[in-house]
Write an enzyme that holds these catalytic residues in place. Sequence first.
Site, short mmCIF file in Angstrom:
data_model
loop_
_atom_site.label_atom_id
_atom_site.label_comp_id
_atom_site.label_asym_id
_atom_site.label_seq_id
_atom_site.Cartn_x
_atom_site.Cartn_y
_atom_site.Cartn_z
N HIS A 84 0.82 -1.22 0.00
CA HIS A 84 0.00 0.00 0.00
C HIS A 84 0.85 1.27 0.00
O HIS A 84 0.37 2.32 -0.37
CB HIS A 84 -1.06 -0.01 1.11
CG HIS A 84 -0.57 0.31 2.49
ND1 HIS A 84 -0.26 -0.65 3.42
CD2 HIS A 84 -0.34 1.49 3.10
CE1 HIS A 84 0.11 -0.07 4.54
NE2 HIS A 84 0.08 1.24 4.38
N ASP A 220 1.05 -7.67 2.36
CA ASP A 220 1.20 -6.24 2.08
C ASP A 220 2.67 -5.83 1.94
O ASP A 220 3.22 -5.15 2.81
CB ASP A 220 0.51 -5.44 3.19
CG ASP A 220 0.24 -4.00 2.81
OD1 ASP A 220 0.84 -3.53 1.81
OD2 ASP A 220 -0.54 -3.34 3.50
N SER A 651 3.95 2.32 8.44
CA SER A 651 3.75 1.31 7.42
C SER A 651 5.05 1.07 6.69
O SER A 651 5.73 2.01 6.28
CB SER A 651 2.70 1.76 6.41
OG SER A 651 1.46 1.35 6.85
N1 ARG Z 1 -4.62 0.50 7.34
C1 ARG Z 1 -3.32 0.44 6.74
C2 ARG Z 1 -2.68 1.83 6.84
O1 ARG Z 1 -3.16 2.66 7.53
C3 ARG Z 1 -3.35 -0.12 5.36
C4 ARG Z 1 -4.03 0.71 4.33
C5 ARG Z 1 -4.06 0.18 2.93
N2 ARG Z 1 -5.12 -0.75 2.68
C6 ARG Z 1 -6.39 -0.43 2.25
N3 ARG Z 1 -7.27 -1.40 2.10
N4 ARG Z 1 -6.77 0.79 1.95
O2 ARG Z 1 -2.06 2.37 5.97
N1 GLU Z 2 -1.16 1.35 7.51
C1 GLU Z 2 -0.58 2.42 8.25
C2 GLU Z 2 0.41 3.26 7.45
O1 GLU Z 2 0.26 3.48 6.28
C3 GLU Z 2 0.05 1.85 9.46
C4 GLU Z 2 -1.01 1.44 10.35
C5 GLU Z 2 -1.14 2.39 11.49
O2 GLU Z 2 -1.71 3.47 11.34
O3 GLU Z 2 -0.66 1.98 12.54
O4 GLU Z 2 1.34 3.82 7.99
#
Ligand code: ARG
Ligand code: GLU
Length: 716
Positions: A84, A220, A651
């Site tokens: 991502h 991921d 991330s």
């Molecule tokens: N929650 C994770 C972060 O904050 C992954 C985001 C990417 N995935 C998604 N389905 N949008 O970045």
């Molecule tokens: N998916 C998040 C990012 O892009 C990390 C998850 C979080 O917020 O801890 O940094």
Amino acid sequence: MKKYLLIVLFVIISFPVISGEGMWLPIFLKQLNEADMQSKGMKVSADAIYSVNNSSMKDAVVLFGGGCTGEIISEQGLLLTNHHCGFSQIQSHSSVEKDYLKNGFWAYSAEEELACPGLTATFIIRIEDVTQKMLALLPAGIMEPERDLKIKELAAAMEKAAVEGTHYTASIRPFYNGNQFYLFVMETFKDVRMVGAPPSSIGKFGGDTDNWMWPRHTGDFALFRIYAGADNKPAEYSKENKPFKPRHSFPVSVKGVQPGDFTMVYGFPGRTTQYIPSAAVSTTLEVANPARIKIRTERLRIIDAAMRSGDKLRIQYAAKQATIANAWKKWQGESKGLKRMNTIATKKSEEEAFQKWAADAGKAEYANLISDYETTYAQYRPLLKTNDYINEAAFGVELIRYARAYNKLAMLCEANPVDEKAVKDEAARILAGAKGFFRDFDEGTDKQLFVSMMQMYMNDVDASMHPAYLKEQLAKNKNNWIAFANTLYAKSMLSDSIKVRTLLSGFTSSKSKKLLKDPAFILAKSFAAIYLDKIETDFVKLNTKINTLNRIYMAAQMEMKPAHMFYPDANSTLRVAYGNVSGYEPADGVTYDHFTTIEGIMEKEDASIEEFEVPQRLKELYKTKDYGVYGVNGTLPVAFVASNHTTGGNSGSPVLNANGELIGTNFDRVWEGTMSDIDFDPERCRNISLDIRYTLFVIDKYAGCSRLIQEMKIVN
Ligand code: ARG
Ligand code: GLU
């Protein structure tokens, strides 16, 4: 009683949780954390994590692009981050014919690695505490906003001096809400190429349904490579560049994780607000989160439907949708968690204790702090709401946001005298960006967004904040929003790339009438005017007031609890979090394991839902259990959870074991712990990491890209 004790014992034995709260500054690990980290299992010294004079782990951690982290995993500059985090790079190299989002991308030779213009990777060379220097130069008693301006000026001079005669850059950042200052010297590489990415059915498996959730089965990850000039220093992209030779690269461990294992996460967490008062939490809970969630629910309904209509729109909106959906879901989890934790009540009782302490200690300067917060936030709340609706709803319509980007050009044209060269340059700049914008823009979808967002704005925002132009045009279209949308997009010169080209080629100020009269331009301007005329002055004042109160309250809290170890809020600077591998109890009667396996991918498989499609090749490998050295007990590990304190920006961060070897890549937090930016619950806050063995399996067995495995240092 006995039964109760047994339950308590069971919980303690099954989850020996190290409280993982805190995002620590690498330069203070030795002084503040080393002993604690070692007592919790760490086998290396703080010097191995951060050292200026010798190579250390920090030399293998990069700020990837604007807001993610990446780690170096070979002597040839191979960089691992999240799928991502590389998503927009993967998307921009994709087309309906070469669909890397869908099929994945693998460079089987160095020549196939793809240049990514604009992508950067930044190393931290050194960090220095400049608090005393800065405070010594600040005039006594100076207050915000003058204080901020003075700091900016002083910082600029110190930054310049710090990197004189080098190719580095420097940045001084405020910590503890402006009470302390640290200098970061950085080295930024500009030739970063795409090396590998799994298909979205691995890299985004579970999609938005599973996002922010455990148990998780998302592969991921994505791979990039840093290239440098002949001198191993940063250089603009060139075919002649060669793979960067890092000062450190992480050995990769395939030994796996056990509950209780020490882990640490080394990366660039973006933003947390752990020390805010109850009035700020209730503003988030009652104003900001509900408004933003409501608006984005509607935007996503429209965008999701468009994406389901065919491949073209699916690719065009993929990256935008992912960004909108990600925060939308997090806010919901955060609100839920703050309510469950009773954060407002806890903060209120802390504030009472604080006031009592201030009174007892005769700290007159703190007597009104909490009530100042209350009155400031009471004034702030309605402005914040309108501001959110302007940003999220009005500028959530892409045509309106795009039209706003012509403001500088319009201002240049209206200047007296006109600087024609500046006009020409600005027009050329916009024209150069137009291709990228319209590549991912669909007029039909955006019209639907317009119709829906404008109505929501009119319904939810106080009538005094409705742009007159919007009301006029609606009336002209007989109160029919669809008719309004059709005329607007047809008449505006800014709604497709051909019209934009016509408008901007050979642009001079004499052609500016066309722009100044453009209905989309006027509409964007009228929304901006609501902000500028009715919100900005007070909004800026109140923000400044809040920042001042935050600075004072932070200092006061530190004064009140001199023995407490305060960690600074995240601010996109390099930090270390540490905790241990551990499952958790998300709810009464439910227990979650600390890891997931490929079995769960197959359980979730559903060919009728795109998010849960499993690639054929993965199914075959599963059938034959062809996991190589990456499997264990007849299955393949996929992800694990641990109690490290992380946030957005973490991330892609390396997740390291007690020896500083790479065991995973951080990519998310669990649903029940998403309030940790404000309130960390050691019982339920967990970071989610991709197990490095799954990453290696996908590279090696799934993609057959063994050249990449060969350049890593794998420890068993
Ligand atoms: N929650 C994770 C972060 O904050 C992954 C985001 C990417 N995935 C998604 N389905 N949008 O970045
Ligand atoms: N998916 C998040 C990012 O892009 C990390 C998850 C979080 O917020 O801890 O940094």
